[in-house]
Scaffold this motif. Structure first.
Motif, PDB file in Angstrom:
ATOM      1  N   TRP A  32      20.094 -20.472 -13.710  1.00  0.00           N
ATOM      2  CA  TRP A  32      20.170 -19.915 -15.057  1.00  0.00           C
ATOM      3  C   TRP A  32      21.640 -19.811 -15.476  1.00  0.00           C
ATOM      4  N   GLY A  33      21.920 -20.255 -16.710  1.00  0.00           N
ATOM      5  CA  GLY A  33      23.273 -20.196 -17.226  1.00  0.00           C
ATOM      6  C   GLY A  33      23.837 -18.787 -17.309  1.00  0.00           C
ATOM      7  N   LYS A  34      22.967 -17.802 -17.284  1.00  0.00           N
ATOM      8  CA  LYS A  34      23.422 -16.413 -17.311  1.00  0.00           C
ATOM      9  C   LYS A  34      24.376 -16.111 -16.157  1.00  0.00           C
ATOM     10  N   TYR A  65      25.117 -28.771  -5.072  1.00  0.00           N
ATOM     11  CA  TYR A  65      25.871 -28.718  -6.322  1.00  0.00           C
ATOM     12  C   TYR A  65      25.000 -28.172  -7.452  1.00  0.00           C
ATOM     13  N   VAL A  66      25.595 -27.342  -8.294  1.00  0.00           N
ATOM     14  CA  VAL A  66      24.928 -26.840  -9.494  1.00  0.00           C
ATOM     15  C   VAL A  66      25.050 -27.918 -10.567  1.00  0.00           C
ATOM     16  N   VAL A  67      23.916 -28.416 -11.069  1.00  0.00           N
ATOM     17  CA  VAL A  67      23.958 -29.574 -11.971  1.00  0.00           C
ATOM     18  C   VAL A  67      23.358 -29.322 -13.350  1.00  0.00           C
ATOM     19  N   ASP A  68      22.667 -28.209 -13.554  1.00  0.00           N
ATOM     20  CA  ASP A  68      22.038 -27.945 -14.853  1.00  0.00           C
ATOM     21  C   ASP A  68      21.765 -26.457 -15.006  1.00  0.00           C
ATOM     22  N   ASP A  69      21.521 -26.076 -16.251  1.00  0.00           N
ATOM     23  CA  ASP A  69      21.105 -24.716 -16.598  1.00  0.00           C
ATOM     24  C   ASP A  69      19.588 -24.711 -16.706  1.00  0.00           C
ATOM     25  N   SER A  70      18.929 -23.837 -15.952  1.00  0.00           N
ATOM     26  CA  SER A  70      17.465 -23.788 -15.994  1.00  0.00           C
ATOM     27  C   SER A  70      16.933 -23.240 -17.309  1.00  0.00           C
ATOM     28  N   GLY A  71      17.775 -22.494 -18.048  1.00  0.00           N
ATOM     29  CA  GLY A  71      17.361 -21.967 -19.336  1.00  0.00           C
ATOM     30  C   GLY A  71      16.596 -20.668 -19.264  1.00  0.00           C
ATOM     31  N   TYR A 114      27.081 -14.645  -6.981  1.00  0.00           N
ATOM     32  CA  TYR A 114      25.926 -13.808  -7.299  1.00  0.00           C
ATOM     33  C   TYR A 114      24.976 -14.561  -8.213  1.00  0.00           C
ATOM     34  N   ILE A 115      23.779 -14.849  -7.691  1.00  0.00           N
ATOM     35  CA  ILE A 115      22.720 -15.493  -8.471  1.00  0.00           C
ATOM     36  C   ILE A 115      21.513 -14.572  -8.386  1.00  0.00           C
ATOM     37  N   GLY A 116      21.209 -13.893  -9.463  1.00  0.00           N
ATOM     38  CA  GLY A 116      20.211 -12.838  -9.420  1.00  0.00           C
ATOM     39  C   GLY A 116      18.773 -13.286  -9.573  1.00  0.00           C
ATOM     40  N   SER A 117      18.543 -14.541  -9.953  1.00  0.00           N
ATOM     41  CA  SER A 117      17.164 -15.001 -10.184  1.00  0.00           C
ATOM     42  C   SER A 117      16.407 -15.139  -8.868  1.00  0.00           C
ATOM     43  N   LYS A 118      15.153 -14.715  -8.872  1.00  0.00           N
ATOM     44  CA  LYS A 118      14.312 -14.807  -7.683  1.00  0.00           C
ATOM     45  C   LYS A 118      13.297 -15.949  -7.779  1.00  0.00           C
ATOM     46  N   GLY A 119      12.917 -16.333  -8.982  1.00  0.00           N
ATOM     47  CA  GLY A 119      11.931 -17.397  -9.146  1.00  0.00           C
ATOM     48  C   GLY A 119      12.483 -18.740  -8.714  1.00  0.00           C
ATOM     49  N   VAL A 120      11.656 -19.562  -8.062  1.00  0.00           N
ATOM     50  CA  VAL A 120      12.093 -20.872  -7.588  1.00  0.00           C
ATOM     51  C   VAL A 120      11.033 -21.928  -7.890  1.00  0.00           C
ATOM     52  N   GLY A 121      11.489 -23.158  -8.005  1.00  0.00           N
ATOM     53  CA  GLY A 121      10.581 -24.256  -8.274  1.00  0.00           C
ATOM     54  C   GLY A 121      11.290 -25.590  -8.099  1.00  0.00           C
ATOM     55  N   VAL A 122      10.708 -26.654  -8.665  1.00  0.00           N
ATOM     56  CA  VAL A 122      11.212 -28.017  -8.520  1.00  0.00           C
ATOM     57  C   VAL A 122      11.686 -28.545  -9.860  1.00  0.00           C
ATOM     58  N   ASP A 123      12.849 -29.183  -9.851  1.00  0.00           N
ATOM     59  CA  ASP A 123      13.298 -30.002 -10.976  1.00  0.00           C
ATOM     60  C   ASP A 123      13.144 -31.452 -10.523  1.00  0.00           C
ATOM     61  N   THR A 124      12.283 -32.205 -11.174  1.00  0.00           N
ATOM     62  CA  THR A 124      11.916 -33.542 -10.723  1.00  0.00           C
ATOM     63  C   THR A 124      12.918 -34.590 -11.199  1.00  0.00           C
ATOM     64  N   PRO A 143      10.442 -30.357 -18.292  1.00  0.00           N
ATOM     65  CA  PRO A 143      11.345 -30.808 -17.225  1.00  0.00           C
ATOM     66  C   PRO A 143      12.544 -31.587 -17.767  1.00  0.00           C
ATOM     67  N   ASN A 144      13.650 -31.516 -17.034  1.00  0.00           N
ATOM     68  CA  ASN A 144      14.813 -32.335 -17.391  1.00  0.00           C
ATOM     69  C   ASN A 144      14.511 -33.820 -17.242  1.00  0.00           C
ATOM     70  N   ASN A 145      13.698 -34.163 -16.230  1.00  0.00           N
ATOM     71  CA  ASN A 145      13.336 -35.556 -15.964  1.00  0.00           C
ATOM     72  C   ASN A 145      14.549 -36.478 -15.999  1.00  0.00           C
TER      73      ASN A 145
END
Length: 368
Positions: A220-222, A294-300, A68-78, A140-142
């Motif tokens: 999101w880490g949530k 793969y899940v690699v980071d928390d979007s915050g 279950y991933i409840g977030s709807k917003g999407v974008g790019v991590d460069t 960005p994580n960059n």
């Protein structure tokens, strides 16, 4: 007079037989003389070993469980992949001066240099490379990987920045890796996973070929789970880290969804059943079915990010005339895909992708 005429006289027929036999012999000799051509791949476009988790398809024994991933917003991590040459200037590398601004400030040595002396060494960097500073609303994580002139060694950083041409490079050093190796480690700070493994590369969203590797996403880490009693709290293979604040950041109830989880779309799901409308969205769906992400980071925050190399991001903008983050149709498709993902709960070191018969052909060897 017979109505059946011979095709040729015996003499002519003998010439025909000799000619045909000669052609066949020549073809056979040609086949024997020609060296067999084994398909290979370009490490700059398709890096790491065939058995790398980035290159292994989902298997027929994969166990799909809810995610279950409840977030709807999407974008790019460069992600940044930079190849260097012997002729490139050598520059100092420093710790970033901040996270949300002023990354390109100060001269603090690499923190890891006290344990890894190589972290403090100057680095060959293309003179014209610019990686912008953070700003309000843009942090960005960059994650980055610099391929050294030896064509083998990757040097990885997180929170990478270089605000002016010819200036020093700023970032958190995350070690050295081998582009011919397993590709697991790198500069994604939440997981310790590769800066470039799983990144969507130039051409992959727009060409007519399938994406032939696993993807990377940031959520999101949530939604991530943290079990302090686990041998690896907050993470699973191939992640070697969880966020430093995971005990508080990760609040999800699902023990299958942690840092490093492999997410995938079940085989029976179709682009039509999800209502996908874009070519890029359909390609992402196919990759999520064949290889997963793969899940690699928390979007915050309440957002999901797909990891793209900077070259792919720029190409998408140039060809479509839209930023990925402003393409509402593609964003809508990616949001539908995220809502449909499952966790491959039996993904592991000895059962990559769940094991069994791979859904897609294995990657060919690297050419050089």
């Amino acid at each position: 007079m017979s109505i059946f005429q011979p095709l040729a006289s015996p003499k002519r027929l003998s010439h025909v037989v000799v000619f045909v036999a000669g052609v066949i012999a020549a073809l056979l000799l040609g086949c024997l003389a020609a060296p067999s051509q084994t398909p290979t791949r370009d490490k700059l476009l398709w890096p790491f070993a065939t058995t790398s988790p980035w290159n292994m398809p989902i298997g027929s024994n994969a166990k799909y469980v809810d995610a279950y991933i409840g977030s709807k917003g999407v974008g790019v991590d460069t992600d940044w992949f930079i190849t260097t040459k012997e002729s490139d200037p050598v520059v100092a590398t420093y710790m970033p001066g901040g996270w949300d601004k002023d990354r390109c400030t100060g001269t603090q040595p690499q923190q890891q240099a006290q344990w890894h002396p190589e972290a403090g060494q100057p680095l060959k960097v293309p003179d014209d490379l610019i990686i912008a500073d953070a700003r309000q609303g843009f942090t960005p994580n960059n994650s980055s990987a610099f391929l050294m002139p030896d064509g083998k060694t990757l040097v990885s950083f997180n929170v990478t920045a270089r605000c002016k041409q010819g200036g020093p490079l700023y970032g958190n050093w995350f070690g050295e890796q081998d582009i011919y190796g397993d590709g697991i480690d790198g500069g994604h700070g939440g997981s310790g996973m590769s800066s470039i493994g799983g990144s969507i590369r130039k051409g992959e969203l727009l060409n007519d070929e399938p994406i032939r590797h696993a993807l990377k996403i940031v959520i999101w880490g949530k939604w991530l789970h943290y079990n302090p009693s686990s041998p690896t709290p907050g993470r699973r293979w191939p992640a070697r880290l969880a966020d430093g604040g995971a005990a508080n950041q990760y609040q999800g109830p699902n023990p299958a969804l942690v840092m490093g989880s492999l997410l995938a779309i079940p085989p029976k799901v179709t682009a039509e059943s999800l209502g996908l409308t874009t070519k890029a969205g359909k390609k992402i769906l196919a990759a999520m079915q064949d290889y997963g992400a793969y899940v690699v980071d928390d979007s915050g925050w309440d957002y999901n990010y797909l990891c793209l190399e900077r070259s792919a991001e720029l190409e998408y903008e140039a060809v479509t005339g839209r930023y990925f983050n402003d393409d509402t149709a593609l964003q809508g498709d990616f949001s539908k895909i995220i809502a449909a993902v499952k966790v491959i709960d039996n993904n592991g070191r000895d059962s990559v992708g769940g094991g069994g018969t791979p859904r897609a052909p294995l990657a060919p060897p690297i050419g050089n």
